[in-house]
Enzyme design. Sequence first.
Site, PDB file in Angstrom:
ATOM      1  CG  ASP A 289      42.181  68.727   9.601  1.00  0.00           C
ATOM      2  OD1 ASP A 289      41.510  68.470   8.826  1.00  0.00           O
ATOM      3  OD2 ASP A 289      41.835  68.911  11.085  1.00  0.00           O
TER       4      ASP A 289
HETATM    5  C1  BGC Z   1      38.341  68.576   9.994  1.00  0.00           C
HETATM    6  C2  BGC Z   1      38.703  67.049  10.040  1.00  0.00           C
HETATM    7  C3  BGC Z   1      37.985  66.377   8.657  1.00  0.00           C
HETATM    8  C4  BGC Z   1      38.360  67.340   7.637  1.00  0.00           C
HETATM    9  C5  BGC Z   1      37.891  66.481   6.358  1.00  0.00           C
HETATM   10  C6  BGC Z   1      38.699  68.989   8.584  1.00  0.00           C
HETATM   11  O1  BGC Z   1      38.270  70.466   8.612  1.00  0.00           O
HETATM   12  O2  BGC Z   1      39.070  69.201  11.027  1.00  0.00           O
HETATM   13  O3  BGC Z   1      38.249  66.599  11.015  1.00  0.00           O
HETATM   14  O4  BGC Z   1      38.330  65.222   8.847  1.00  0.00           O
HETATM   15  O5  BGC Z   1      38.050  68.534   7.581  1.00  0.00           O
HETATM   16  O6  BGC Z   1      36.359  66.855   6.233  1.00  0.00           O
END
Ligand code: BGC
Length: 764
Positions: A289
């Site tokens: 993530d």
């Molecule tokens: C989120 C993810 C997301 C990623 C990219 C993160 O902060 O937890 O779910 O896909 O950002 O935007």
Amino acid sequence: MKYFIVLTVFALVALSGCSSGGNQNSEEDRFIEDLLSKMTLDEKIGQLNQHTSRWEMTGPAPKADNTQELFENIKAGKVGSMLNVIGAEATREAQKLAVENSRLGIPMIFGYDVIHGQKTMFPIPLAEAAAWDPELAKLSASIAAKEASAQGLHWTFGPMVDVGRDARWGRVMEGAGEDPYLASIISVARINGFQGDNLDDVATIAACAKHFAGYGFSEAGRDYNAVDLSRESLYNLVLPTFKASTEAGVATFMNAFNTIDGEPCTASDALMRDLLKGEWGFDGFVVSDWNSIGEMMEHGAAADLKESALRAIQGGCDMDMEALAYITHLQELVEEGKVDEKLIDDAVRRILRIKYRLGLFDDPYKYSDVEREKNSIYTEEHREASRKVARESIVLLKNDEAVLPISDKVKSIAVIGPLADDKDSPLGNWRAQAVANTAVSLLEGVEASVAPSVKVNYAKGCDLSIGKRTFPDFMTFNETDRSGFKAAVKAAKKSDLVLLAIGEDCFQSGEGRSQTDIGLRGLQKELFDAVYAVNKNIVVVLMNGRPLAIPDVAVKAQAIVEAWHGGTEAGHAIADVLFGRYNPSGKLPMTFPRNVGQVPIYYNYKSTGRPTAEQPGQALWSCYTDSPNTPLYPFGYGLSYTNFHYSDFKLDKSSMSVNDELMCSVTISNNGSVDGKEVVQLYIQDLAAKYARPVKELKGFEKIELAVGESKELHFSLTQKELGYYMPNGQYVVEPGKFKVFVGGNSVETQELEFEINPHYSSH
Ligand code: BGC
């Protein structure tokens, strides 16, 4: 068992869950091995590195903030993927840097959060789950894929398959609710919709099951918080959606921000190597993530970024989103002998495999087609599909004296509330490329539906918030400005019926939007009371991204329509229901509490040694002294404009062996006065297991359509797959003993029968 063992021997460098040198059998393997053999270590590490564009940020600002430096890195083959680059032209330009300048010309894979639509917005995922219709979930994901791929994208960070039981957690809006069975089916449908039959098809994109694992159980519903999860819950509640996603062929996984047992999921070899890539045989790749590798330092689980990189690559995290940990440290970690290059080869292989399956090596620009982008986005057909999904997502929570559908006798309608003419909130959070303020508002939907003789009296009443309401700021609720109340009361007074649109702004839910108060914020409750004082004929239209605690409104309103954040066509879809063009059929995918103190509250709870008081008001039972245990609206609940009658509930045997199949049948009749759809739900309870089982577990459902007077017999099968459970050691068992089977239109109002799994029984 394996899980425990692996956790305790964490320090070992795990090579399990590593695909070997490829089996060299397929053309795909041969291609990948050939390419891999030409790559320098530097180029391999480059493939594991993902950067955001500088145009859209979905996390804290990136550290490498120099665009020129980013371009140079792409040209040097040091960027395998980008996120947040959108548009046929932009993706083509960025791709060119990689393909035409880097030594091996390996294309980048472009990812984006396509969560419930790209430009045509569908209802938020939680809402869509309320339709209990996998075909619809597949449809909306396939349209989202069509639009996203036309904007040059190859990959969505969705679906979020986290089961969520805590309405305080803002991200429940992104999932499919509280139940692992329903969420698995909806998640698989979404994956099939995004990916289609063939990833190589230019109208499909790779999906990503996220967040692996346990993120939906963050303590106290506070986003990014630690997770304290029993093994039993991990296996029975959290992992099933991920396992189902793997079986459905999802291309990628994203790990989670949280820790479990104090270990950051981003470093969990037990989860990623042993379970996902080992036991489940997943052959795609895992992306971290956003900066979750870097955040290991904040967790206190790594001394520096180098140790974070070491732990993540050992754990099985293949791609580094925005931490710059791999690109900065992997080379030296290999040189120091701390990381086996085989781990890096495995990660590269997995990433190249998905690029290959997307067809990027045949034509790296095939998704970046300006013509297609012009013609296949936000089309009439897509908007029509969105309206269809939105109206099926709507849940009728209350309808006293059949006030709905609105009768011809109603000659004047007051449309009131901060959300009544809001063209933005219905688009929901995680709205990708939706253009702000473009949804059909409730007011517009009503105006387009009423006969010319019907008077529509609109008054906003109050604003919900003050000032900025978009990412990444918190909202400030309006607690003081009541200047619009007077007009609202006036409109209510002179109308036969009031439609009161209240609930949540769409930016109250989503990532980083946890709340300790899940009631009606700001002045909305006061507005309700002011209107109620002059007109009791109130239909509340709720728009929200999480279950809300609205006990008082639930008592006083005549009717309540749960419309969620319904997407681009929300206003028309709600009007379809209000005016009876569509008979509501949605059922709650998540329990609505009476008050926030009951949270987490869910239907599949375990009994206790002291389940219910013998008389109301008695202490020493598992009760609150100031609130009932029961929810405001249970899981699976939703009304219709017609009545469904359940009869002839039968099991084909009362005793069987572990290997047998139990057939359950039930007849549903529409004995009301309009045609309608019903979601028939089947639950079980294992009455005496070694490890206490929930009082009910959903194990089957079917959405059927019945004309007035029509009946249908349904059949559900129960086998080992439905009747067993995972013990805390991860072993799946089906235990002999008594079971209950329940059938009904929600998780509370059910009929029940019993049967037994008899270890000595033989059907022959
Ligand atoms: C989120 C993810 C997301 C990623 C990219 C993160 O902060 O937890 O779910 O896909 O950002 O935007």
